[in-house]
Design an enzyme around this catalytic site. Structure first.
Site, short mmCIF file in Angstrom:
data_model
loop_
_atom_site.label_atom_id
_atom_site.label_comp_id
_atom_site.label_asym_id
_atom_site.label_seq_id
_atom_site.Cartn_x
_atom_site.Cartn_y
_atom_site.Cartn_z
CG HIS A 24 -0.81 -0.71 2.35
ND1 HIS A 24 0.11 -0.29 3.24
CD2 HIS A 24 -1.34 -1.83 2.88
CE1 HIS A 24 0.14 -1.10 4.27
NE2 HIS A 24 -0.73 -2.05 4.07
CG HIS A 78 -0.86 -7.67 12.77
ND1 HIS A 78 -1.87 -6.75 12.99
CD2 HIS A 78 -0.12 -7.15 11.74
CE1 HIS A 78 -1.74 -5.74 12.15
NE2 HIS A 78 -0.68 -5.96 11.37
CD GLU A 80 -1.72 -4.59 7.44
OE1 GLU A 80 -0.91 -4.37 8.36
OE2 GLU A 80 -1.83 -3.84 6.44
CG ASP A 82 0.63 -8.42 6.02
OD1 ASP A 82 -0.32 -8.15 6.77
OD2 ASP A 82 1.76 -7.93 6.18
CG HIS A 145 1.24 -1.41 11.91
ND1 HIS A 145 0.74 -0.90 10.74
CD2 HIS A 145 1.26 -2.73 11.75
CE1 HIS A 145 0.52 -1.89 9.89
NE2 HIS A 145 0.83 -3.00 10.49
CG ASP A 164 3.46 -6.09 10.90
OD1 ASP A 164 3.76 -6.98 10.10
OD2 ASP A 164 2.36 -5.52 10.88
CE1 TYR A 192 7.44 -4.33 7.52
CE2 TYR A 192 7.56 -3.43 9.73
CZ TYR A 192 6.92 -4.21 8.78
OH TYR A 192 5.76 -4.86 9.11
CG HIS A 225 6.69 -8.66 7.22
ND1 HIS A 225 5.98 -9.24 6.19
CD2 HIS A 225 5.81 -7.92 7.91
CE1 HIS A 225 4.71 -8.86 6.27
NE2 HIS A 225 4.57 -8.06 7.30
FE1 FEO Z 1 0.61 -5.04 9.71
FE2 FEO Z 1 2.63 -7.32 8.18
O1 FEO Z 1 1.04 -6.45 8.60
#
Ligand code: FEO
Length: 406
Positions: A24, A78, A80, A82, A145, A164, A192, A225
């Protein structure tokens, strides 16, 4: 296929996304990974899942170790997509006894997947859960986040699954920090932080203090990640301490967008002024640099000179895009100034000054406008703007207070 082991009976079972180029609006030129972790104990536990298209890759990694049906607990650090995009299919397939999440995670899971029938188990900060010989301990990290974010700590192995936080968008065949180029690693970690976590720096600072007070021994930091920090978790923790404290490096950035080269001429003159004061600088043309790379440079920079021509009473589109993006990320403690050429109305400098005030920058110069094409004397005033900024940078680096002129 070779399995990736963090400790005895603790495995990485995620997926590497070599194709990702945009997260994004954040340019992910080196791809990413969605890390998930499997712990074999009396209660087999899966920590996090992966983006929807990568579900079969994760299941394949799990199958190399254990029959996925044997998974008892699923921890969602989390929500989100992903990390949770594959969740409905994973839950359908493994039918876990518990789905462990934070209170806000529970709410977000319901709002994403509309499955009140799933076996949720809500955990708060300090709560623990025995999974056999091992213990999971939970720490809510609200707004790091997302509201639902939490960390899971595997006590006996001293591994912090940090979701994250402490991650990078970096696709690699290697899984550990000591196996990759350290410069690339820290560059991607900084990118990041600058593009995801920067607005939450006060919370990062608080969290680091909290973790310090808890005296959690951290042998390994396993984010969702990029790579797992096993050789030196302190390196990324120290970097987060610096970034969240807003430490600056004494460098100035001249960030600009131009229409017919006039603003570029002004940018070079501003840079010359910085150089005269002995301040190092980087010229960043927004037509040649992605907004997320510019933000990475902003993270540690001391000063931002913003330049834009005026187009239709506003900013040139790339500068408008960058200012909006930067405003959302709220870099703190910068020195700023604005400049730009114009034809007849010339609002760009005023608009950029407003953006600088929005991010609470110390504006060291009221701003400089030049009609059409700058001549020698006008370029001299741009050089002077650079000198003023250079002196302000040196003063703040020396610990002196610089007052905003606006
Ligand atoms: Fe906040 Fe890797 O997603």
């Amino acid at each position: 296929m070779k399995t990736v082991q963090l400790a005895d009976n603790v495995y990485w079972v995620g997926a590497v996304d070599w194709l990702l180029r945009d997260f994004h609006g954040y340019s992910t030129a080196r791809g990413s990974s969605y890390n998930a972790y499997l712990i074999l104990d009396e209660k087999v536990t899966l920590i996090d899942t992966v983006k929807k298209p990568y579900k079969s890759e994760m299941m394949h990694h799990i199958r190399n170790i254990i029959d996925p049906q044997k998974i008892d607990y699923l921890v969602v650090n989390h929500v989100e997509m992903d990390h949770s995009g594959s969740l409905p299919e994973v839950v359908e397939e493994i039918r876990p006894e518990k789905i462990i999440c934070s209170k806000m995670g529970h709410k977000a899971l319901l709002q994403h997947f509309h499955r009140p029938d799933w076996p949720y188990e809500v955990m708060g900060s300090g709560d623990e859960m025995k999974i056999g010989k091992r213990t999971l301990s939970f720490l809510e990290t609200r707004m790091l986040h997302w509201p639902d974010s939490m960390f899971t700590y595997l006590k006996e192995d001293e591994i912090l699954f940090s979701n994250d936080a402490f991650g990078e968008h970096l696709a690699t065949s290697e899984r550990f920090d000591d196996e990759v180029d350290p410069c690339v690693l820290m560059q991607e970690a900084a990118k990041y932080y600058a593009n995801i976590l920067l607005p939450y720096s006060p919370l990062v600072k608080k969290l680091l203090e909290q973790v310090r007070e808890m005296r959690l021994p951290i042998r390994m930091l396993a984010p969702d990640h990029g790579v797992i920090w096993r050789s030196d978790p302190g390196r990324i923790i120290d970097a987060y301490a610096r970034w969240s404290a807003g430490e600056t490096n004494g460098r100035a950035l001249v960030i600009y967008d131009t229409m017919w080269q006039s603003t570029r001429m002004m940018a070079k003159a501003v840079a010359a002024g910085l150089g005269e004061e002995g301040v190092e600088y980087t010229l960043l043309d927004l037509q040649a640099n992605h907004r997320s790379d510019v933000m990475t440079a902003v993270l540690e920079a001391s000063a931002l000179a913003l330049g834009s021509a005026t187009l239709n009473n506003g900013l040139v589109p790339d500068m408008a895009d960058f200012c909006m993006y930067m405003k959302g990320l709220r870099p703190a403690g910068k020195i700023g100034a604005a400049f730009g050429s114009y034809g007849w109305s010339g609002e760009a400098v005023k608009i950029m000054n407003e953006f600088l005030k929005d991010i609470k920058a110390t504006v060291c110069h009221e701003g400089l406008r030049v009609q059409y094409v700058p001549e020698h004397e006008q370029l001299g005033r741009c050089v002077e703007l650079g000198r003023v900024m250079g002196r302000a940078v040196k003063a703040t680096q020396a610990g002196e207070k610089v007052e905003s002129v606006l």
